[in-house]
Design a protein around this motif. Structure first.
Motif, short mmCIF file in Angstrom:
data_model
loop_
_atom_site.label_atom_id
_atom_site.label_comp_id
_atom_site.label_asym_id
_atom_site.label_seq_id
_atom_site.Cartn_x
_atom_site.Cartn_y
_atom_site.Cartn_z
N SER A 66 0.84 -1.21 0.00
CA SER A 66 0.00 0.00 0.00
C SER A 66 0.87 1.25 0.00
CB SER A 66 -0.92 0.01 1.22
OG SER A 66 -1.76 -1.10 1.22
N LEU A 67 1.89 1.26 0.84
CA LEU A 67 2.77 2.43 0.88
C LEU A 67 3.56 2.58 -0.42
CD1 LEU A 67 2.10 3.02 3.83
CD2 LEU A 67 4.51 3.58 4.06
N VAL A 70 1.33 4.28 -2.88
CA VAL A 70 1.25 5.72 -2.60
C VAL A 70 2.53 6.41 -3.05
CG1 VAL A 70 1.14 7.43 -0.73
CG2 VAL A 70 -0.41 5.48 -0.72
N ARG A 73 2.94 7.64 -6.62
CA ARG A 73 2.22 8.86 -7.02
C ARG A 73 2.96 10.14 -6.64
NH1 ARG A 73 -3.99 7.66 -5.78
NH2 ARG A 73 -4.31 8.43 -7.89
#
Length: 176
Positions: A66-67, A70, A73
């Motif tokens: 998940s990190l 992120v 982006r």
């Protein structure tokens, strides 16, 4: 694996942030993730048959992925390194899911008991016959001080068959 990854995250959090192209302000989060990895690794080393530690790794992998998503982006993100790290993390996640689900079972594990093979079982092509009678009683849990001289031959043969089975050796021919 967990210990290596965790110690790296604990020791070099700012360097890892720089390599990935994320702000060094995230070094604390990187240290937290390293601590989580070390805890999972120690749990697996101390209690390797408890699936909860594998599921803890899977949960951590989900956080890591998940990190990383992120981080992709972010404007300064190093997409080359992030891509490589994401590919490695995805592979490790698959391994962890297989281990946690119990899909990946070692043929040497029977009801939580590890059967020693020493690479001498019939399937390995090793010289299994040369290991018989070589003093490996301690590998099958026999007391080195126990004398078997007073035992009947049938009992001795039964014990030899059991020891050979536990060591992964081919069946003994006791008809001679």
């Amino acid at each position: 694996m967990s210990l290596g990854i965790g110690l790296t995250e604990l020791t070099f959090p700012k360097g890892l942030c720089r390599v990935m192209g994320v702000s060094r302000r995230h070094a604390g989060l990187m240290r937290f993730f390293g601590l989580r990895e070390v805890a999972s690794g120690l749990g697996l080393l101390l209690q390797p048959h408890r699936r909860e530690w594998f599921w803890a790794r899977v949960a951590g992998d989900v956080l890591d992925l998940s990190l990383l998503a992120v981080a992709f982006r972010l404007p300064r993100a190093n997409r080359g390194w992030l891509g490589a790290i994401t590919a490695a993390a995805t592979g490790l996640t698959l391994v962890d899911v297989f281990a946690a689900a119990g899909t990946w079972r070692s043929p040497r594990l029977h009801a939580g008991k590890v059967t020693p093979s020493l690479g001498m079982d019939a399937a390995s092509g090793g010289p299994a016959e040369s290991w018989r009678g070589s003093g490996l009683a301690e590998d099958v849990g026999a007391s080195p001080h126990h004398s078997e001289d007073g035992l009947p031959d049938k009992e001795k043969q039964r014990m030899m068959r059991e020891a050979a089975r536990e060591l992964g050796l081919p069946e003994l021919d006791t008809s001679r």
